[in-house]
Design a protein around this motif. Structure first.
Motif, PDB file in Angstrom:
ATOM      1  N   MET A   1       0.290  -1.310   0.132  1.00 35.75           N
ATOM      2  CA  MET A   1      -0.139   0.134   0.189  1.00 35.75           C
ATOM      3  C   MET A   1       0.737   1.169   0.512  1.00 35.75           C
ATOM      4  SD  MET A   1      -2.953  -0.777  -0.021  1.00 35.75           S
ATOM      5  CE  MET A   1      -3.852   0.690   0.061  1.00 35.75           C
ATOM      6  N   ARG A   2       1.849   1.117   1.039  1.00 34.24           N
ATOM      7  CA  ARG A   2       2.902   2.323   0.525  1.00 34.24           C
ATOM      8  C   ARG A   2       3.883   2.988  -0.375  1.00 34.24           C
ATOM      9  NH1 ARG A   2       3.220   7.504   2.185  1.00 34.24           N
ATOM     10  NH2 ARG A   2       6.188   8.119   2.665  1.00 34.24           N
ATOM     11  N   ILE A   3       4.296   1.191  -1.324  1.00 32.65           N
ATOM     12  CA  ILE A   3       4.127   1.799  -2.783  1.00 32.65           C
ATOM     13  C   ILE A   3       3.646   2.288  -3.711  1.00 32.65           C
ATOM     14  CG2 ILE A   3       5.315   0.519  -4.853  1.00 32.65           C
ATOM     15  CD1 ILE A   3       6.029  -1.916  -2.252  1.00 32.65           C
ATOM     16  N   THR A   4       2.396   1.849  -3.503  1.00 35.93           N
ATOM     17  CA  THR A   4       1.617   2.459  -4.178  1.00 35.93           C
ATOM     18  C   THR A   4       1.054   4.240  -3.916  1.00 35.93           C
ATOM     19  OG1 THR A   4       0.190   0.339  -4.167  1.00 35.93           O
ATOM     20  CG2 THR A   4      -1.067   2.149  -4.844  1.00 35.93           C
ATOM     21  N   GLU A   5       0.802   4.410  -2.762  1.00 35.78           N
ATOM     22  CA  GLU A   5       1.121   6.066  -2.434  1.00 35.78           C
ATOM     23  C   GLU A   5       2.418   6.743  -3.182  1.00 35.78           C
ATOM     24  OE1 GLU A   5       1.283   6.069   1.893  1.00 35.78           O
ATOM     25  OE2 GLU A   5      -1.715   5.421   1.871  1.00 35.78           O
TER      26      GLU A   5
ATOM     27  N   LEU B   1       2.896   0.673 -13.404  1.00 37.34           N
ATOM     28  CA  LEU B   1       2.628   0.197 -12.752  1.00 37.34           C
ATOM     29  C   LEU B   1       1.949  -1.580 -12.467  1.00 37.34           C
ATOM     30  CD1 LEU B   1       2.472   0.921  -9.519  1.00 37.34           C
ATOM     31  CD2 LEU B   1       0.538   2.355  -9.653  1.00 37.34           C
ATOM     32  N   ASN B   2       0.767  -1.377 -13.765  1.00 40.10           N
ATOM     33  CA  ASN B   2      -0.241  -2.263 -13.846  1.00 40.10           C
ATOM     34  C   ASN B   2       0.460  -3.560 -14.002  1.00 40.10           C
ATOM     35  OD1 ASN B   2      -2.687  -1.306 -13.266  1.00 40.10           O
ATOM     36  ND2 ASN B   2      -2.592  -0.754 -15.510  1.00 40.10           N
ATOM     37  N   ILE B   3       2.610  -3.354 -14.385  1.00 43.97           N
ATOM     38  CA  ILE B   3       2.716  -4.632 -14.928  1.00 43.97           C
ATOM     39  C   ILE B   3       3.270  -5.164 -13.979  1.00 43.97           C
ATOM     40  CG2 ILE B   3       5.023  -5.368 -16.124  1.00 43.97           C
ATOM     41  CD1 ILE B   3       4.625  -3.347 -18.622  1.00 43.97           C
ATOM     42  N   LEU B   4       3.679  -3.938 -13.334  1.00 44.24           N
ATOM     43  CA  LEU B   4       4.952  -4.232 -11.696  1.00 44.24           C
ATOM     44  C   LEU B   4       3.669  -4.647 -10.658  1.00 44.24           C
ATOM     45  CD1 LEU B   4       7.063  -3.570  -9.412  1.00 44.24           C
ATOM     46  CD2 LEU B   4       5.528  -1.654  -8.179  1.00 44.24           C
ATOM     47  N   GLY B   5       1.884  -5.109 -10.681  1.00 42.56           N
ATOM     48  CA  GLY B   5       1.138  -5.390  -9.274  1.00 42.56           C
ATOM     49  C   GLY B   5       1.183  -6.692  -9.829  1.00 42.56           C
ATOM     50  N   ILE B   6       0.638  -7.098 -11.083  1.00 45.85           N
ATOM     51  CA  ILE B   6       0.848  -8.340 -11.538  1.00 45.85           C
ATOM     52  C   ILE B   6       1.939  -9.174 -11.157  1.00 45.85           C
ATOM     53  CG2 ILE B   6       0.689  -9.719 -14.336  1.00 45.85           C
ATOM     54  CD1 ILE B   6      -0.683  -7.527 -15.601  1.00 45.85           C
ATOM     55  N   ARG B   7       2.878  -8.742 -11.526  1.00 45.82           N
ATOM     56  CA  ARG B   7       4.324  -9.819 -11.109  1.00 45.82           C
ATOM     57  C   ARG B   7       4.460  -9.767  -9.553  1.00 45.82           C
ATOM     58  NH1 ARG B   7       8.569  -5.940 -12.482  1.00 45.82           N
ATOM     59  NH2 ARG B   7       8.580  -6.926 -14.045  1.00 45.82           N
TER      60      ARG B   7
ATOM     61  N   ILE C   1      15.274   8.742  -7.778  1.00 47.50           N
ATOM     62  CA  ILE C   1      13.473   8.779  -6.465  1.00 47.50           C
ATOM     63  C   ILE C   1      13.158   7.260  -6.308  1.00 47.50           C
ATOM     64  CG2 ILE C   1      11.821  10.117  -6.569  1.00 47.50           C
ATOM     65  CD1 ILE C   1      12.181  11.372  -8.479  1.00 47.50           C
ATOM     66  N   LEU C   2      14.135   6.396  -6.648  1.00 47.77           N
ATOM     67  CA  LEU C   2      13.018   5.406  -5.868  1.00 47.77           C
ATOM     68  C   LEU C   2      14.288   4.737  -4.741  1.00 47.77           C
ATOM     69  CD1 LEU C   2      11.821   2.983  -8.841  1.00 47.77           C
ATOM     70  CD2 LEU C   2      11.071   3.770  -6.469  1.00 47.77           C
ATOM     71  N   HIS C   3      16.168   4.837  -5.286  1.00 47.88           N
ATOM     72  CA  HIS C   3      17.054   4.496  -4.341  1.00 47.88           C
ATOM     73  C   HIS C   3      16.809   5.696  -3.632  1.00 47.88           C
ATOM     74  CE1 HIS C   3      20.401   3.293  -3.278  1.00 47.88           C
ATOM     75  NE2 HIS C   3      21.251   4.352  -3.319  1.00 47.88           N
TER      76      HIS C   3
ATOM     77  N   ILE D   1      11.297   1.384   3.368  1.00 44.49           N
ATOM     78  CA  ILE D   1      11.080  -0.661   3.765  1.00 44.49           C
ATOM     79  C   ILE D   1      12.753  -1.134   4.348  1.00 44.49           C
ATOM     80  CG2 ILE D   1       9.455  -0.481   1.892  1.00 44.49           C
ATOM     81  CD1 ILE D   1      11.774  -1.931  -0.187  1.00 44.49           C
ATOM     82  N   GLY D   2      12.811  -0.373   5.068  1.00 44.83           N
ATOM     83  CA  GLY D   2      14.261  -1.168   5.573  1.00 44.83           C
ATOM     84  C   GLY D   2      15.428  -1.119   4.669  1.00 44.83           C
TER      85      GLY D   2
END
Length: 934
Positions: A794-798, A828-834, A891-893, A900-901
């Motif tokens: 959920m946090r990733i989605t936000e 994002l949909n591709i990520l959710g499917i994986r 940004i992700l890094h 997430i630790g």
């Protein structure tokens, strides 16, 4: 007695048979021929009709060229001396006239001389003589038809002792068989009950041997071996040695005696271990005259030293005056004086001839007295057809009893009961050592005259002393002391296990099973004491009982120890490898049942073994060994075993069962090798124990089988194998626990894969002591990790939404925003499917709810203030994709991972943030599906 007596036997045997038939058939007819034709010999001139002179027929070889003529010539002075002494005594009313007829030791000539004496001579009342055995036996067989009685002074052949064949034959000389009772008396004197015989293959010696054999059997003396030979005695002498014959009775002449003793020397059958008994009638220095061997005289004398010779006594040694009023010594002096006057050689039979004349004189006196009592006619009036006179003479002869120069003269079934002399060969000459009185059946040995080669008489056999190969007492004591130390160690482990049974380390390791392991080890230790007990400590019956007891104790002890160890390992295997039993509690009672089942199989095997084919005491004997102390004995080692008829089969069954048990334990140890709770898992130590025990048992069994004839080595190996296996098993099971209890008792009860940071050791160390609580804790932790995963998604989605907004602001052309949002939504949909593919069903439902809350229309909406009529560029071009990646990755890094630790925003290396929840600090690899998907 000389062997040449037998040479004339083979001469003209066919002629003698014909002559015998002629004498038997026609003799009485010719006896009635008128006396005018009887003036044949000048010897008959002494006959008168007044009865004062009685003719006696004397048959013996007198011709110097004839064999054994020396005997006839040697006894002639004794005969004349006896007649002189009879006449001088004035006790007899007649004078004996010897009518001598020369037999020339030839069967035909002897029969002719006998017929001439019957046909041409006077009427002879008795026959005196008989030197050559063959001539004597032929004549003696015909005497019953002539009603004559013959008295011999030199015929010693045993054949003449047959009273059925020779009823009218007597002899003053003992027969060759007369020495046999004396020999038996001598054997009993020295307690020799096992002898052997060596006989020349001649009838004379064979007859003596046969008579000796029957007398030995009656005397309960065993004949170990009987050998006979014709020419070469060495093979037979060696057989006697191979049969361990120590006392040898020989029957052979002096010509072959030299060969015998040459073989004796070569085979080393003389000295303190052997005693030879041979005939005593050999000529003086016979070993020099008859030596035709390769041995020197010196060698023969060495082999002959100490032999015993047996022969009749020619003259009595007692200083007692006999029937003639003279002592044997006085008679011998007169005989030698008369013999030397005529230049004759002495004969050993002269004393018997002298006593023989006295026997005839006393017999005829008694017969004449009987005839007078019956009122019959004079003795001179009887002829050869008068059977009554013959019977009277026989009866009187059997009753003869007087003291002569040769001893007491009396007959038993026609055989002289004389005196037998024992001589011993000492330092090159024969020495008299004793004599046997046949009448009194008494053996008298002269004090300190007989000398044996050793300090004592030889043994009649190799004295075999059975010697048990027993276990050395010091060795048994040392191994018993080591065993006691091992039992003390097992007792210490038992005390430790009972004292700390409530401690979580010991409690998790099943203290009851530990007790069984210790009990099995102590039983194995106890079997060592029983393996060391043999016949030197206990009786045969107790030893046979120990055979069964020690087998049972060792078998039960082994199964108890390893059965309990393997039962513990099975429980760990059942919990961690069998999913269906994950929540099932396996108590110690069930493990007890498993161990009991193993023991039940053992008991079934042992009981069947005991009933069908029980172990028994068997004795294995080994080859004879020389006495280490040099005594004249042999040592026969023997060893006691515990065996039965089908020992291999029963051992195979036991080994197969124990081998399967070991393989099962190895399998369980391998299967549970990855269980990381030390208090529960002993697989490493079990593997080490099984390996050591297996190797030691294989080596010990092989070496024990190879050394079964060496009880000390065998017992040492068996004891060391049992001590090593029991000790190494107990130490591998209990020493790690003992060390852990003293150093870090809590570490062993924790799962190393579930440990976290040092700040949370107290919380994580509160693991339940039972296996069921550990499974429940793992299940709860899994559910918590799944909840955290859902929150992180959920946090990733936000954060993804915020990323899109930042990306829109960084774009140079505002019109591209809808396309960028739309393109990012696809990513994002591709990520959710994986994530759905890698996650759980619950995660899929959570994402689904999330998408329903965030419809695609909202993600793709365009702000009216930012709409433009400018043409829209292709957002999927390489330039746009590269631009997006260059903006999104940093940004992700720096923004996503700290949440997430991962890495901190201000640091490029992974770290653990103190502010993050403890559950984010360490996540199992299997529970990081969603995070790795990002």
């Amino acid at each position: 007695m000389a062997p040449s007596q037998w040479k004339c036997r083979s001469k003209m045997f066919a002629v003698s048979g014909c002559m015998l038939l002629f004498v038997l058939g026609y003799g009485p007819v010719f006896a009635s021929v008128p006396r005018e034709r009887t003036g044949h010999s000048g010897h008959n001139a002494g006959y008168t009709s007044d009865g004062k002179q009685l003719p006696i027929m004397v048959l013996m070889p007198m011709n110097e060229t004839a064999p054994m003529s020396n005997i006839g010539q040697g006894i002639h002075p004794a005969v004349l001396l006896a007649i002189q002494h009879i006449n001088e005594s004035k006790l007899y009313s007649f004078s004996l006239i010897p009518e001598i007829y020369d037999t020339e030791c030839d069967n035909a000539k002897g029969l002719k001389a006998f017929f001439d004496a019957i046909y041409y001579g006077p009427k002879h009342l008795m026959i005196f003589g008989g030197v050559c055995p063959s001539v004597t036996s032929i004549i003696a067989e015909s005497l019953e038809g002539w009603n004559l009685v013959q008295l011999s002074f030199a015929a010693t052949t045993p054949v003449l002792a047959d009273k059925k064949k020779y009823p009218n034959f007597f002899r003053t000389v003992p027969s060759d068989n007369a020495v046999n009772p004396a020999v038996i008396k001598f054997l009993k004197k020295y307690e020799w009950s096992r002898v052997g015989t060596l006989t020349q293959d001649v009838q004379r010696f064979s007859e003596v041997r046969n008579d000796l054999t029957s007398k030995l059997e009656k005397a309960d003396i065993r004949i170990a071996d009987t050998e006979s030979f014709s020419n070469d005695p060495c093979t037979n002498v060696k057989k006697l040695k191979d049969n361990d014959v120590r006392i040898i009775i020989g029957q052979f002449d002096e010509n072959l005696a030299a060969k015998v003793f040459c073989c004796v020397y070569n085979l080393n059958m003389y000295g303190s271990k052997y005693q030879w008994v041979i005939p005593g009638w050999y000529q003086g220095n016979w070993w020099e005259q008859a030596n035709s061997t390769n041995c020197t005289t010196k060698k023969l004398l060495m082999a002959m030293e100490g032999y015993i010779s047996v022969d009749f006594e020619p003259l009595s040694t007692k200083q007692t005056r006999g029937v003639s009023g003279r002592t044997p010594q006085e008679y011998e002096a007169e005989y030698n004086r008369r013999r030397l006057q005529k230049g004759l050689e002495s004969s050993k039979f002269h004393g018997f001839a002298y006593d023989g004349i006295w026997v005839i004189a006393k017999t005829l006196t008694r017969v004449m007295a009987i005839l007078r009592q019956k009122g019959h006619k004079k003795i001179q009036d009887y002829d050869y057809t008068n059977k009554e006179l013959g019977e009277i003479v026989l009866d009187v002869m059997n009753g003869t009893n007087f003291l002569g120069v040769t001893g007491q003269v009396m007959f038993r079934n026609g055989e002289r009961m004389g005196t037998i002399r024992f001589n011993q060969f000492q330092e090159g000459q024969e020495v008299k050592v004793g004599e046997y009185n046949a009448i009194a059946d008494v053996l008298e040995l002269m004090n300190n005259t007989i000398r044996f080669q050793g300090v004592e008489p030889p043994k009649d056999r190799t004295i075999v002393q059975n010697q048990r190969r027993n276990i050395n007492l010091p060795l048994y004591s040392i191994l018993s002391a080591v065993t006691i130390l091992g039992m003390f160690m097992a007792g210490a482990f038992l005390f430790f296990n009972i004292k700390n049974r409530n401690h979580k380390l010991i409690k998790m390791s099943s203290p009851y099973m530990n007790n069984l392991i210790i009990l099995g080890g102590m039983l194995s230790y106890a079997s060592i004491f029983l393996f060391g007990l043999d016949g030197s400590f206990v009786s045969d019956k107790v030893f046979e009982t120990l055979c069964t007891v020690r087998t049972w104790i060792l078998t039960v002890g082994y199964t108890t120890a390893f059965g309990a160890m393997f039962a513990k390992t099975w429980r760990v295997h059942a919990i961690f490898k069998n999913v269906k039993m994950k929540k099932k509690i396996i108590k110690d009672q069930k493990l007890m049942i498993i161990v009991g089942g193993m023991l039940l199989i053992d008991l079934c095997i042992l009981i069947c073994w005991q009933i069908v084919d029980p172990l028994k005491r068997t004795v294995e004997e080994y080859n004879l060994e020389a006495d280490p102390q040099g005594r004249d004995i042999a040592i026969r080692p023997f060893l006691e075993h515990c065996e039965n008829a089908n020992m291999t089969i029963w051992l195979g069954i036991v080994y197969a069962y124990k081998g399967l048990l070991m393989l099962f334990g190895c399998f369980l140890a391998w299967e549970t090798r990855n269980v990381s709770i030390p208090a529960l898992n002993d697989s490493k130590y079990i593997g080490m124990s099984v390996y050591n025990v297996g190797i030691m048992c294989i080596i010990g069994a092989a070496v024990s089988f190879l050394t079964r004839d060496q009880p000390n080595v065998q017992f040492c190996i068996v004891a060391l194998v049992i001590i090593f296996c029991s000790t190494i098993t107990l130490c591998l099971v209990f020493m790690p626990k003992l060390i852990t209890m003293r150093t870090n008792p809590d570490a062993a009860t924790q799962n190393r894969r579930l440990q976290f940071t040092q700040n949370q050791k107290k919380e994580d160390s509160k693991t339940s002591t039972s296996v069921t609580s550990v499974n429940q804790a793992n299940t709860s932790r899994l559910e918590g990790l799944q909840t955290d995963n859902h929150r992180l998604r959920m946090r990733i989605t936000e954060l993804d939404k915020d990323l899109e907004e930042v990306t829109m602001q960084l774009q140079d052309t505002p019109e591209k925003t809808p396309y960028i949002k739309q393109n990012h939504y696809q990513d994002l949909n591709i990520l959710g499917i994986r994530n759905f593919a890698d996650g759980h069903d619950t995660d899929k439902s959570i994402l689904k709810n999330h998408h329903e809350q965030k419809p695609p229309a909202q993600w793709g909406s365009v702000d009216p203030s930012r709409t433009s009529t400018e043409p829209i560029e292709d957002i999927n071009s390489p330039e746009h994709i590269q631009r997006r990646l260059s903006l999104q990755l940093p940004i992700l890094h720096h923004a996503y991972l700290p949440s997430i630790g991962g890495v901190d925003a201000s640091c490029s290396s992974p770290s653990v943030s103190p502010s993050v929840s403890p559950r984010h600090r360490h996540v199992q690899p299997s529970f990081r599906v969603m995070v790795s998907g990002l």
